[in-house]
Design a protein around this motif. Structure first.
Motif, mmCIF file in Angstrom:
data_model
loop_
_atom_site.group_PDB
_atom_site.id
_atom_site.type_symbol
_atom_site.label_atom_id
_atom_site.label_comp_id
_atom_site.label_asym_id
_atom_site.label_seq_id
_atom_site.Cartn_x
_atom_site.Cartn_y
_atom_site.Cartn_z
ATOM 1 N N HIS A 44 14.020 75.655 -66.274
ATOM 2 C CA HIS A 44 12.841 76.264 -65.658
ATOM 3 C C HIS A 44 12.895 77.788 -65.635
ATOM 4 N N ARG A 90 11.185 84.535 -55.328
ATOM 5 C CA ARG A 90 10.111 85.536 -55.336
ATOM 6 C C ARG A 90 9.977 86.212 -53.976
ATOM 7 N N ARG A 112 9.867 79.952 -55.449
ATOM 8 C CA ARG A 112 9.161 80.567 -54.328
ATOM 9 C C ARG A 112 10.113 81.310 -53.403
ATOM 10 N N LEU A 164 10.589 74.561 -58.410
ATOM 11 C CA LEU A 164 9.420 75.247 -57.859
ATOM 12 C C LEU A 164 9.725 75.827 -56.477
ATOM 13 N N SER A 165 10.408 75.066 -55.647
ATOM 14 C CA SER A 165 10.774 75.567 -54.316
ATOM 15 C C SER A 165 11.711 76.766 -54.428
ATOM 16 N N PRO A 211 5.147 71.060 -62.457
ATOM 17 C CA PRO A 211 4.292 71.808 -61.537
ATOM 18 C C PRO A 211 4.444 73.318 -61.641
ATOM 19 N N ILE A 212 5.539 73.785 -62.214
ATOM 20 C CA ILE A 212 5.718 75.233 -62.362
ATOM 21 C C ILE A 212 4.652 75.811 -63.300
ATOM 22 N N ARG A 257 10.248 69.826 -58.975
ATOM 23 C CA ARG A 257 9.862 70.182 -57.608
ATOM 24 C C ARG A 257 10.915 71.083 -56.973
ATOM 25 N N ARG A 284 9.533 85.380 -64.588
ATOM 26 C CA ARG A 284 8.510 84.357 -64.787
ATOM 27 C C ARG A 284 9.197 83.034 -65.111
ATOM 28 N N GLU A 295 1.922 77.398 -61.460
ATOM 29 C CA GLU A 295 2.292 78.476 -60.556
ATOM 30 C C GLU A 295 1.823 79.801 -61.128
#
Length: 310
Positions: free
Chosen positions: A202, A289, A286, A282-283, A305-306, A279, A296, A309
């Motif tokens: 990812h 960031r 976040r 993705l957490s 799901p990314i 998932r 990126r 984003e």
């Protein structure tokens, strides 16, 4: 010993004739459960009677998979609880016709995996590996091991001995590495899974791994650290049930990190890495960031799901 369940051969060996059997069935002293298998009442069968009936019908056979251990008392007492079918293992060389309420599995060299018991069943370790062989995913494989690890009589050595009895086991080398981790107390399989399935897949920033740290509780190592962003990832590869002492130790380590460096700790287990890596990534994106990462991330697939984003 068989909870009132008998085979035709046992009844005949006890001296009953065909006329006796017919008369006992008319009087409701016997009821046919499966071909040539009877029970000595006409009411509903409890779980042990269903298990005996399945094993005796398919004999020589052993309880297998989810049926290798009976449901817990609290499960049976739960309103609306519906027990599933009885799973039994027979030798690969045999053919047995399936009956309602029975699931037949065929295993090579069955007798080498068997344990006596009442009813007879596979050894816990062998049963776990047999279920791992049939598992559809890595996380289901881990779950089959987690169900037995932690029992007082299940050890890495006993699991390794069972592994030798399955020379053609699917994911065999990977399972052997998990057993090695259990023995050494390391999490190399989980760490490699995190690196390949979460971080690299990812596009997360490159982490440092096994970073030494000094804390009030002594010298330890952080599994994964993103030092520039104050994020520590701890990988909990423990199988079996965590105790309150384990949870307290983990909480202490997270608190030490926060007090010493201001770092936050994300504690991941098998599920987050092997069952829902997207998932999890993705957490972490976040969190990173929020702590200054301007990179990126990368979607590992069209459904990741990314990809949605900003």
């Amino acid at each position: 010993m068989q909870d009132g369940v008998l085979t035709h051969a046992q009844l005949v060996a006890a001296g009953l004739t065909r006329a006796d059997l017919a008369r006992m069935q008319r009087r409701n002293e016997l009821r046919r459960v499966h071909p040539r298998v009877y029970v000595d009442h006409t009411g509903p069968l409890n779980w042990h009677q269903r298990a005996w009936a399945a094993v005796l019908y398919a004999a020589p056979a052993y309880l297998y998979g989810p049926s290798a251990e009976p449901p817990r008392t609290e499960q049976l007492a739960r309103p609306g609880f519906v027990p599933g079918p009885i799973h039994v293992a027979i030798d690969q060389s045999r053919r047995v016709k399936t009956q309602p309420g029975i699931v037949i599995h065929r295993i090579t060299n069955l007798e080498s995996h068997a344990y006596g018991g009442t009813p007879p069943r596979l050894r816990l370790e062998d049963n776990a590996l047999a279920m791992a062989h049939e598992a559809r995913s890595d996380i289901d494989t881990v779950a089959s091991l987690a169900n037995v690890v932690g029992r007082s009589y299940v050890t890495p050595d006993s699991l390794r001995a069972a592994l030798h009895r399955f020379p053609s086991l699917r994911r065999r080398a990977w399972i052997a590495t998990i057993i090695d981790d259990l023995e050494s107390g390391t999490h190399s399989v989980l760490e490699h899974g995190y690196l390949t399935k979460v971080e690299r897949a990812h596009g997360l920033p490159q982490s440092d791994r096994q970073v030494p740290r000094i804390s009030p509780s002594g010298s330890q190592f952080r599994d994964v650290e993103y030092e520039a962003y104050g994020l520590v990832v701890e990988l909990d590869g423990a199988l079996g049930h965590d105790t309150w002492r384990d949870q307290a130790r983990d909480a202490d380590r997270a608190l030490d990190d926060l007090a010493a460096t201001g770092a936050v700790t994300a504690r991941l287990r098998w599920h987050q890495v092997y069952d829902s890596p997207c998932r999890t990534a993705l957490s972490l994106v976040r969190i990173l960031r929020s702590r200054g990462w301007a990179g990126r991330p990368v979607a590992c697939s069209d459904s990741c799901p990314i990809g949605a984003e900003p």
